[in-house]
Design a protein around this motif. Structure first.
Motif, PDB file in Angstrom:
ATOM      1  N   ASN A 185       0.825  -1.274  -0.100  1.00  0.00           N
ATOM      2  CA  ASN A 185       0.136  -0.121  -0.078  1.00  0.00           C
ATOM      3  C   ASN A 185       0.899   1.188   0.094  1.00  0.00           C
ATOM      4  O   ASN A 185       0.232   2.420  -0.409  1.00  0.00           O
ATOM      5  N   PHE A 186       2.342   1.256   0.203  1.00  0.00           N
ATOM      6  CA  PHE A 186       3.021   2.400   0.457  1.00  0.00           C
ATOM      7  C   PHE A 186       3.985   2.342  -0.511  1.00  0.00           C
ATOM      8  O   PHE A 186       4.453   1.351  -1.096  1.00  0.00           O
ATOM      9  N   ASP A 187       4.661   3.563  -0.705  1.00  0.00           N
ATOM     10  CA  ASP A 187       5.792   3.684  -1.659  1.00  0.00           C
ATOM     11  C   ASP A 187       6.937   2.637  -1.259  1.00  0.00           C
ATOM     12  O   ASP A 187       7.210   2.158  -0.353  1.00  0.00           O
ATOM     13  N   MET A 188       7.689   2.386  -2.296  1.00  0.00           N
ATOM     14  CA  MET A 188       8.893   1.492  -1.977  1.00  0.00           C
ATOM     15  C   MET A 188       9.791   2.077  -1.113  1.00  0.00           C
ATOM     16  O   MET A 188      10.414   1.217  -0.325  1.00  0.00           O
ATOM     17  N   ASN A 214      11.873  -9.132  -9.953  1.00  0.00           N
ATOM     18  CA  ASN A 214      12.317  -8.110 -10.754  1.00  0.00           C
ATOM     19  C   ASN A 214      12.117  -8.547 -12.342  1.00  0.00           C
ATOM     20  O   ASN A 214      12.735  -9.717 -12.656  1.00  0.00           O
ATOM     21  N   ILE A 215      11.522  -7.970 -13.075  1.00  0.00           N
ATOM     22  CA  ILE A 215      10.861  -8.175 -14.389  1.00  0.00           C
ATOM     23  C   ILE A 215      12.186  -8.167 -15.376  1.00  0.00           C
ATOM     24  O   ILE A 215      12.227  -9.393 -15.836  1.00  0.00           O
ATOM     25  N   GLU A 253       7.512  -1.092  -8.305  1.00  0.00           N
ATOM     26  CA  GLU A 253       8.174  -0.551  -9.822  1.00  0.00           C
ATOM     27  C   GLU A 253       9.244  -1.745 -10.423  1.00  0.00           C
ATOM     28  O   GLU A 253      10.106  -1.991  -9.729  1.00  0.00           O
ATOM     29  N   GLY A 254       8.844  -1.743 -11.555  1.00  0.00           N
ATOM     30  CA  GLY A 254       9.862  -2.910 -12.295  1.00  0.00           C
ATOM     31  C   GLY A 254       9.629  -4.356 -11.848  1.00  0.00           C
ATOM     32  O   GLY A 254      10.570  -5.130 -12.161  1.00  0.00           O
ATOM     33  N   SER A 255       8.580  -4.886 -11.225  1.00  0.00           N
ATOM     34  CA  SER A 255       8.298  -6.075 -10.672  1.00  0.00           C
ATOM     35  C   SER A 255       7.069  -6.580 -11.039  1.00  0.00           C
ATOM     36  O   SER A 255       5.965  -6.201 -11.207  1.00  0.00           O
ATOM     37  N   ASP A 256       6.964  -7.857 -10.669  1.00  0.00           N
ATOM     38  CA  ASP A 256       5.676  -8.771 -10.812  1.00  0.00           C
ATOM     39  C   ASP A 256       5.879  -9.855  -9.660  1.00  0.00           C
ATOM     40  O   ASP A 256       6.777  -9.772  -8.932  1.00  0.00           O
ATOM     41  N   PHE A 257       4.765 -10.594  -9.528  1.00  0.00           N
ATOM     42  CA  PHE A 257       4.635 -11.385  -8.534  1.00  0.00           C
ATOM     43  C   PHE A 257       4.364 -12.954  -8.958  1.00  0.00           C
ATOM     44  O   PHE A 257       4.052 -13.708  -8.163  1.00  0.00           O
ATOM     45  N   VAL A 258       5.078 -13.077 -10.002  1.00  0.00           N
ATOM     46  CA  VAL A 258       5.279 -14.322 -10.776  1.00  0.00           C
ATOM     47  C   VAL A 258       6.399 -14.231 -11.718  1.00  0.00           C
ATOM     48  O   VAL A 258       6.782 -13.070 -12.194  1.00  0.00           O
ATOM     49  N   HIS A 259       7.317 -15.289 -12.041  1.00  0.00           N
ATOM     50  CA  HIS A 259       8.184 -15.310 -13.106  1.00  0.00           C
ATOM     51  C   HIS A 259       7.414 -15.114 -14.660  1.00  0.00           C
ATOM     52  O   HIS A 259       6.204 -15.423 -14.574  1.00  0.00           O
ATOM     53  N   LYS A 260       7.971 -14.481 -15.407  1.00  0.00           N
ATOM     54  CA  LYS A 260       7.556 -14.105 -16.761  1.00  0.00           C
ATOM     55  C   LYS A 260       6.847 -15.537 -17.443  1.00  0.00           C
ATOM     56  O   LYS A 260       5.849 -15.449 -18.146  1.00  0.00           O
TER      57      LYS A 260
END
Length: 752
Positions: free
Chosen positions: A132-135, A166-167, A211-218
């Motif tokens: 919910n909060f900035d990095m 990290n994407i 930013e620059g991330s996702d929550f699984v591998h691509k």
């Protein structure tokens, strides 16, 4: 739960990468020489900032805080040969104390980090509310957990997350797992702890917060934990690290369809099939090599047995915001182990830890005056409406007014997030006035992690979104309307009506702005909260992105309250913005009174009336115009919360209309013939043309039995005056509607 015995072959541990952690649990020589070793595995989840024994908002005791966990773990550690303690996330949001620290102090000296360190947690797995909060603010929390100096009490806590990826590099941003080693009869017994964050974080939080991330591998296109485990972590833990026992702590529900909504709340979504949000059962049933799972996110307390792909039973524990889970594992010297009973320890039965309470006292002392200080005075005739999803209310009108004030927008979108069965009028408690404070703002807008934004929307996007929101409603057999949730917005600043009997896609009618129909290509500035803008093609739980195409990265975003000059200091929190609005009104010498609604909306079970059908407001306006008042005097404001009209004010003051008995006039509802009959009779009385003395007559209409009891006098007067004609069938058709031409003829007959 039945015990499970498994004999594991020992594997040679491979070289450990520098990024991964290993810690050794110290055990006494006596424990090491025993034939068996009893390991206690404990967890909490979704504790939402409960770091003190009093709630500053209501002064009530918090009976299941981390103060209780501290006491419980001291007792448990004394009874076990070794322990593992894991927190499963959603910790830095949800209470007024942590809100004050995060929003007003920037998360510096975070009290939740101190709680975890003091109690001696071995691992922390982030929940969606951590994002919910900035990095930068998140990092303050993680740095505190990892601090090895003597600045903070307690011991360091390892933050684990294997699917915060990290994407660009496709590597985890946090340490994915931890291996703890226990000495059992002179032999090593390794326990691996793997952390999974909820894969649906993009549904709820701003892209700048991860930013620059996702929550699984691509390559994980289905976004499943099972894929992550099999393709990335099973070999690492079972073979490379040689783990004898593996725990997966995942901030995800079992499969219940329940979604967490703050401390102690859970919203039933109705979904029981696979969902990326709640996929623990899917993980277990489609994999092997996992011995125990810790679930969370859905606020569901309990222990569940699941079968893995080989048919072996895997215990799943969930602390559900309020308990400490406990699972005992008995380990033999030969490496075999038995998983014993899992249970939820009732934290209310433990005393508060005095040492931790002393550490938390300053946080409470700083928060209390902030939220209890009077920021305004409430007065006026507030409605008592608590059905905020289905009826326009003073409570939601105030929320909208605050959003418009903060942004300067044309329109406001918001869904009700008040405490259950609460409305602002309750704060008066029968008095003419009452103080209002920030704690009261939390009662009608409890999610302070919603941030204020302003975007540009077209008329088509607005109508399409309102149409999509109608899918959340259900018309029951008795005609009542149920449903509505966090994805069900109300629009303020435009008039509109919803008719659930219409086909999907055409339920929203009469959409007007400043008295004129809204066109598809018109553009409007719209205030709304950040949870809408966090949606994107990969995560679109409520359908916002599919419907509007607007996300945080588009040019439609005009203004961000969280970094604005006006509200950046409070993080752009909608709850705190509402408080600032109240303070501003107070500074102008104004009480906080029910807002004069800038627009009106209705929710109806049936179908929209045919074109040309006269509404209740239109009929009254025709009656008023027929009076020919010049000049028009001022009339007492009508006691209706859903209409602003001089004609209705006149009709109410003269006793011609009285509304629905619940403070509503329902101006956009079609007027029925029996309603018109009553209004015409009352208008005749005002004109001194009405009934006097003993005048009752028999109602001879063929459908007299279908006339409502409250309308019988009007129907009898119509027998005499014949304002409303009937056909040769002598049917009055009391619930029928009337056209503009028919209304004109009726009023002309009255005025003749």
């Amino acid at each position: 739960m039945a015990s499970h015995k498994r004999t594991l072959r020992r594997l040679t541990a491979g070289a450990m990468t520098a990024a991964l952690l290993m810690s050794c649990a110290g055990v006494s020589a006596l424990a090491a020489e025993k034939d068996t070793f009893t390991l206690g595995i404990y967890s909490t989840t979704d504790m939402h900032g409960k770091c003190y024994d009093l709630n500053p908002i209501d002064g009530k005791e918090v009976k299941n805080s981390y103060l209780k966990v501290a006491t419980a773990m001291k007792e448990e550690r004394a009874a076990m040969d070794g322990t593992i303690l894991i927190d499963n996330g959603d910790i830095i949001q949800g209470s007024s104390i942590i809100s004050y620290n995060m929003n007003m102090e920037g998360g510096v000296d975070n009290p939740m980090a101190i709680c975890l360190r003091y109690i001696g947690y071995d691992a922390f797995v982030p929940g969606n509310h951590e994002f919910n909060f900035d990095m930068e603010t998140q990092q303050i929390f993680y740095d505190m957990l990892a601090d090895t100096s003597d600045k903070y009490p307690g011991t360091l806590v390892d933050a684990l997350c294997a699917n915060y990826i990290n994407i660009e590099t496709q590597e985890p941003n946090l340490t994915p797992y931890k291996v703890m080693t226990f000495d059992v009869g002179g032999q090593e017994f390794k326990v691996g702890i793997l952390g999974f964050e909820n894969v649906n974080v993009p549904n709820w939080d701003l892209p700048t917060h991860y930013e620059g991330s996702d929550f699984v591998h691509k390559d994980n296109t289905e976004r499943t934990y099972a894929y992550e485990w099999v393709n990335y972590w099973q070999k690492a833990l079972r073979e490379d690290e040689g783990c004898d026992f593996v725990i997966v702590a995942s901030h995800s529900g079992e499969d219940s369809g329940l979604v967490g909504a703050g401390d102690g709340d859970a919203v039933e979504t109705g979904k029981t099939d696979f969902s990326p949000e709640n996929q623990v059962r899917h993980l277990v049933e489609n994999t092997t090599g996992i011995d125990m799972v810790i679930a969370g996110h859905n606020h569901k307390v309990g222990v569940t047995e699941m079968k893995n792909a080989d048919g072996q039973t895997v215990p799943c524990v969930n602390g559900g915001t309020s308990t400490l889970t406990k699972t005992t594992v008995t380990i033999a010297a030969d490496g075999s182990f038995t998983i014993g009973q899992s249970e939820n320890l009732d934290l209310t039965t433990y005393e508060n830890d005095a040492g931790l309470k002393e550490l938390m006292q300053p946080y409470y002392d700083r928060t209390l005056p902030f939220i209890t200080e009077q920021i305004g005075t409430l007065s006026g005739d507030w409605d008592d409406e608590t059905d905020l999803f289905h009826v326009q209310s003073d409570t939601m009108n105030l929320v909208h007014e605050a959003q418009l004030w903060a942004t300067g927008a044309d329109l406001s979108l918001a869904s009700p997030v008040a405490n259950k069965d609460f409305c602002i009028g309750q704060l008066l408690n029968g008095a003419e006035s009452a103080p209002i404070s920030l704690k009261d703002c939390y009662s009608f807008y409890k999610y302070d992690n919603n941030l204020i934004y302003m975007i540009e929307m077209t008329g088509k996007q607005i109508k399409d979104w309102l149409e999509d929101c109608t899918k959340d409603y259900t018309v029951e057999a008795d005609g009542t309307i149920t449903g509505g949730g966090f994805g069900t917005d109300q629009l303020y600043g435009m008039d509109y009506d919803i008719y659930m009997g219409n086909p999907e896609g055409s339920r929203v009618v009469n959409l007007t702005y400043q008295g004129k129909p809204v066109t598809d290509d018109q553009t409007f500035k719209v205030a709304l909260n950040s949870y809408r803008l966090s949606a994107n093609a990969a995560g679109d739980e409520f359908g916002w992105y599919a419907t509007t195409g607007i996300t945080m990265g588009t040019d439609a975003v005009l203004w961000d309250g969280s970094v604005s000059e006006e509200f950046g200091s409070i993080g752009g929190s909608v709850t705190l913005v509402i408080a600032e609005y109240i303070k501003a009104m107070t500074a102008e010498g104004k009480d906080i009174t029910p807002p004069e609604a800038k627009s009106h909306w209705t929710l109806n079970a049936g179908t929209a009336p045919a074109a040309g059908t006269v509404t209740r407001q239109a009929f009254v306006e025709k009656l008023f115009e027929a009076q020919g008042l010049d000049p028009v005097p001022e009339f007492t404001k009508a006691p209706f919360s859903d209409v602003t009209s001089t004609a209705v004010d006149w009709a109410a003051s003269e006793g011609i209309v009285s509304g629905d008995g619940a403070g509503k006039f329902n101006p956009n509802a079609p007027i029925t013939r029996e309603q018109a009959a009553v209004m015409l009779m009352n208008a005749a009385t005002v004109l001194e043309k009405g009934p006097t003395g003993m005048w009752a007559v028999q109602i001879t209409y063929a459908d007299a039995d279908s006339i409502a009891s409250w309308a019988t006098d009007g129907a009898m007067w119509n027998i005499i005056q014949k304002y409303i004609p009937v056909g040769e069938d002598n049917l009055f058709n009391p619930q029928g509607t009337i056209t503009a031409a028919e209304a004109d003829a009726m009023i002309a007959a009255l005025m003749a």
